[in-house]
Structures are given as structure tokens and as C-alpha cells.
Write an enzyme that holds these catalytic residues in place. Structure first.
Site, PDB file in Angstrom:
ATOM      1  N   TYR A 171       0.740  -1.274  -0.032  1.00 20.55           N
ATOM      2  CA  TYR A 171      -0.197  -0.044  -0.065  1.00 20.55           C
ATOM      3  C   TYR A 171       0.868   1.205  -0.015  1.00 20.55           C
ATOM      4  O   TYR A 171       0.639   2.245  -0.797  1.00 20.55           O
ATOM      5  CB  TYR A 171      -0.886  -0.008   1.238  1.00 20.55           C
ATOM      6  N   THR A 206     -14.388   4.953   6.621  1.00 24.84           N
ATOM      7  CA  THR A 206     -14.979   4.519   5.447  1.00 24.84           C
ATOM      8  C   THR A 206     -14.882   2.959   5.643  1.00 24.84           C
ATOM      9  O   THR A 206     -14.321   2.390   6.594  1.00 24.84           O
ATOM     10  CB  THR A 206     -14.126   4.816   4.259  1.00 24.84           C
TER      11      THR A 206
HETATM   12  P1  NAD Z   1     -13.835   2.373   0.022  1.00 24.67           P
HETATM   13  O1  NAD Z   1     -13.395   0.679   0.348  1.00 24.67           O
HETATM   14  O2  NAD Z   1     -14.882   2.844   0.981  1.00 24.67           O
HETATM   15  O3  NAD Z   1     -14.149   2.597  -1.398  1.00 24.67           O
HETATM   16  C1  NAD Z   1     -13.317   2.343  -2.449  1.00 24.67           C
HETATM   17  C2  NAD Z   1     -13.941   2.441  -3.835  1.00 24.67           C
HETATM   18  O4  NAD Z   1     -13.107   1.990  -4.799  1.00 24.67           O
HETATM   19  C3  NAD Z   1     -15.324   1.693  -3.787  1.00 24.67           C
HETATM   20  O5  NAD Z   1     -16.107   2.293  -4.562  1.00 24.67           O
HETATM   21  C4  NAD Z   1     -14.816   0.362  -4.659  1.00 24.67           C
HETATM   22  O6  NAD Z   1     -15.884   0.074  -5.567  1.00 24.67           O
HETATM   23  C5  NAD Z   1     -13.845   1.088  -5.770  1.00 24.67           C
HETATM   24  N1  NAD Z   1     -12.853   0.208  -6.231  1.00 24.67           N
HETATM   25  C6  NAD Z   1     -11.947  -0.466  -5.309  1.00 24.67           C
HETATM   26  N2  NAD Z   1     -11.343  -1.281  -6.554  1.00 24.67           N
HETATM   27  C7  NAD Z   1     -11.852  -1.090  -7.724  1.00 24.67           C
HETATM   28  C8  NAD Z   1     -11.646  -1.431  -8.957  1.00 24.67           C
HETATM   29  N3  NAD Z   1     -10.657  -2.211  -9.318  1.00 24.67           N
HETATM   30  N4  NAD Z   1     -12.324  -0.732 -10.049  1.00 24.67           N
HETATM   31  C9  NAD Z   1     -13.443   0.039  -9.667  1.00 24.67           C
HETATM   32  N5  NAD Z   1     -13.516   0.516  -8.363  1.00 24.67           N
HETATM   33  C10 NAD Z   1     -12.994  -0.060  -7.634  1.00 24.67           C
HETATM   34  O7  NAD Z   1     -12.489   2.942   0.590  1.00 24.67           O
HETATM   35  P2  NAD Z   1     -11.935   4.612   0.874  1.00 24.67           P
HETATM   36  O8  NAD Z   1     -11.554   4.688   2.251  1.00 24.67           O
HETATM   37  O9  NAD Z   1     -13.073   5.537   0.145  1.00 24.67           O
HETATM   38  O10 NAD Z   1     -10.857   4.508  -0.243  1.00 24.67           O
HETATM   39  C11 NAD Z   1     -10.892   5.507  -1.474  1.00 24.67           C
HETATM   40  C12 NAD Z   1      -9.459   5.670  -1.727  1.00 24.67           C
HETATM   41  O11 NAD Z   1      -8.784   6.573  -0.546  1.00 24.67           O
HETATM   42  C13 NAD Z   1      -8.610   4.514  -1.760  1.00 24.67           C
HETATM   43  O12 NAD Z   1      -7.653   4.771  -2.998  1.00 24.67           O
HETATM   44  C14 NAD Z   1      -7.839   4.722  -0.558  1.00 24.67           C
HETATM   45  O13 NAD Z   1      -6.562   3.939  -0.634  1.00 24.67           O
HETATM   46  C15 NAD Z   1      -7.690   6.186  -0.149  1.00 24.67           C
HETATM   47  N6  NAD Z   1      -7.476   6.505   1.272  1.00 24.67           N
HETATM   48  C16 NAD Z   1      -8.228   6.020   2.239  1.00 24.67           C
HETATM   49  C17 NAD Z   1      -8.081   6.198   3.648  1.00 24.67           C
HETATM   50  C18 NAD Z   1      -8.785   5.824   4.605  1.00 24.67           C
HETATM   51  O14 NAD Z   1      -8.607   6.016   5.808  1.00 24.67           O
HETATM   52  N7  NAD Z   1     -10.169   5.228   4.278  1.00 24.67           N
HETATM   53  C19 NAD Z   1      -6.801   6.955   3.822  1.00 24.67           C
HETATM   54  C20 NAD Z   1      -5.952   7.391   2.632  1.00 24.67           C
HETATM   55  C21 NAD Z   1      -6.234   7.193   1.389  1.00 24.67           C
END
Ligand code: NAD
Length: 265
Positions: A171, A206
Site C-alpha cells: 500500500y 470508510t
Molecule cells: P472504500 O473501500 O470505501 O471505497 C473504495 C472504492 O473503490 C469503492 O467504490 C470500490 O468499488 C472502488 N474500487 C476498488 N477497486 C476497484 C476497481 N478495481 N475498479 C473499480 N472500482 C474499484 O475506501 P475509501 O477509504 O473510500 O478509499 C478511497 C481511496 O482513498 C483509496 O484509494 C484509498 O487508498 C484512499 N485512502 C483511504 C484512507 C482511509 O483511511 N479510508 C486514507 C488514505 C487514502
């Protein structure tokens, strides 16, 4: 957080990958509330359908009776690692709004959660594929369609690009690459008037993090490193995404904005 009090995206078209959940859904809500026609892409049909319903209702509530059209909303089930599917999604987003101006690339997956020496190479490849190549494919498909007047692309990376976490080599590496991809795209797309930036959140509540945050010991460990003493809501990340996507950020490109409650300060 107040929604629908701005008009920054009136008449604009946006594609939001990962728009069916978490940070992507938060960004889609804000774009719709501020007038954008939005097409969300996600993996799970039920979640995409639910997001579509919610965003349509939000568009109605915010814009019916405004004297102008209610922003269109659509959802697509597609994998961001499939180039043809991303081309179709971008074409559909363009048709929905009569133009494509904004990409929020929020689709992403977590790492395997193992020590680097125990990582499965196939899983590593999948994490890089979704979290890095997926951003490139979405950016290519949308940038080709952002012609007159340019556009804005916001890639969702992570503070892990700058402050790594133990047990998350896959990651961490993918998010470091996402930041450098944003900076590289910013250079290559500047001549077309397209700005590209990354947001780098710390912990956000999330579906991706709910298992960590539900474990009291893990939550205490996480909060112990956050000066503001709490995790973020998706809306707090969406606010920065919307700012970067809007004309208010007209001179910002190639930047990475850390939104982590002070964790990396
Ligand atoms: P989440 O799991 O709630 O949402 C992820 C979304 O990505 C979903 O809509 C899922 O359908 C979509 N997705 C995943 N793989 C896919 C694919 N191969 N094709 C199409 N869609 C796909 O997660 P989140 O926390 O909202 O994460 C969103 C972004 O934010 C990610 O890149 C994650 O790494 C980043 N992020 C999250 C956090 C956190 O603490 N939640 C912190 C930093 C960064």
C-alpha cells in the site's frame, strides 16, 4: 457539513471512480450538491445502484426549484484496471454532462497487511494495478476528453506516500507512486490546460478502515498518533478534493495535499 451552499460546478461534468463508497462517494455528493453532473464508477453493483439513488435524491433536493436544470447522475459498474471499461465510463460521463471537466480518481484497495517478506507477489501486483495503473487509465480516458477550457484531475493517494506504516509495503509503495504519477501528469497535461493534484488523507472513517477502527486497541493506537485526536470523515476529504477540482485552485497543479489531522506534522 453544509452541502449545496456553493455553485462552483454548475454546468460541469465529472467522473468519480470509487464513487460508490467512502471518500469517492463523499466527493460525488459535494460535486452534485454544487451543480456537477456526475458519473460514479464502482465494483459492486448494489453499492453503485445505492450511490446513484442517493446522489439523484441529493441533486433533486439541492437543485429542483433553482430555475436551472437538476444535475444528471449515473452509475457504472466497471473495473478501473480495464482500459476499455474506463474509456466507456469517460465517454458516458462526457455524454451525461455535454462535456467532461473533472476527474476524481478515488478507487483503491488496501494492502495485504503483512510483513514485507511475507507479501504475496500476486497480491502486490493487484494492489499496484488498482492503486496506480487504475489512476493512469482513468486519467488518460478523461484527459483525452477534457478539451476546450481544460479540466482538473484529483488523484486520491494517502499520507502513507510520505509517512509509511509497518506491514503495508504494498500500500505504501502504491501511494508513493500515486503522488509521483500526479506530479508527472501535471507536467504532461499542463499544455492542455489540465491541472492534476493528489490528496493524501490520513485515517478516514470508510468501509476500507471500519475493521481497524472497530477494534478498540487498534483505534487507540491510531488516535495516539493523530494530534487532532480523531479520524477524518469522508466529507472533510471531499472538501479539499472539491477545492482542487474547482476554478478556485486555478494555479495549483502538481501538488499533494496532506489531510491527516497532523499525523505527519
Ligand atoms: P472504500 O473501500 O470505501 O471505497 C473504495 C472504492 O473503490 C469503492 O467504490 C470500490 O468499488 C472502488 N474500487 C476498488 N477497486 C476497484 C476497481 N478495481 N475498479 C473499480 N472500482 C474499484 O475506501 P475509501 O477509504 O473510500 O478509499 C478511497 C481511496 O482513498 C483509496 O484509494 C484509498 O487508498 C484512499 N485512502 C483511504 C484512507 C482511509 O483511511 N479510508 C486514507 C488514505 C487514502
Amino acid at each position: 457539513m453544509e452541502l449545496g451552499d456553493g455553485r462552483r460546478f454548475r454546468g460541469r461534468g465529472a467522473l468519480v471512480t470509487g464513487g460508490s463508497s467512502g471518500i469517492g462517494l463523499g466527493a460525488a455528493r459535494r460535486l452534485v450538491a454544487e451543480g456537477a453532473a456526475v458519473l460514479v464508477v464502482g465494483r459492486t453493483p448494489e453499492k453503485v445502484a445505492a450511490a446513484e439513488r442517493e446522489l439523484r435524491a441529493l441533486a433533486q433536493a439541492a437543485w429542483a426549484g433553482s430555475g436551472g436544470p437538476v444535475p444528471a447522475v449515473a452509475g457504472r459498474v466497471a473495473d478501473v484496471t480495464d482500459p476499455a471499461a474506463m474509456e466507456r465510463a469517460a465517454a458516458d460521463a462526457e455524454a451525461l454532462a455535454g462535456g467532461l471537466h473533472v476527474l476524481v480518481a478515488a478507487a483503491g484497495i488496501d494492502g495485504e497487511g503483512k510483513d514485507a517478506l511475507a507479501l504475496d507477489p500476486e497480491t502486490f501486483a493487484r494492489v499496484m494495478d488498482v492503486n496506480v495503473r487504475g489512476l493512469l487509465l482513468a486519467s488518460q480516458a478523461t484527459a483525452r476528453r477534457m478539451t476546450a477550457g481544460g479540466g482538473s484531475i484529483v488523484l486520491v493517494a494517502s499520507v502513507n506516500a510520505f509517512q509509511t506504516e509497518t506491514g503495508f509495503a504494498d500500500y505504501n509503495a502504491s501511494k508513493g507512486a500515486a503522488v509521483l504519477l500526479a506530479r508527472s501528469l501535471a507536467l504532461d497535461l499542463a499544455p492542455r490546460g489540465i491541472r492534476v493534484n493528489a490528496v493524501c488523507p490520513g485515517y478516514v472513517r470508510t468501509p476500507m478502515t471500519e475493521a481497524y477502527l472497530a477494534d478498540p486497541a487498534m483505534l487507540a493506537g491510531i488516535l495516539g498518533h493523530i494530534p487532532l485526536g480523531r479520524v477524518a470523515s469522508p466529507d472533510e476529504i471531499a472538501a479539499t478534493i472539491a477545492f482542487l477540482a474547482s476554478p478556485e485552485a486555478s494555479y495549483i497543479t502538481g501538488s499533494s495535499v496532506i489531510i491527516d489531522g497532523g499525523r505527519s506534522a
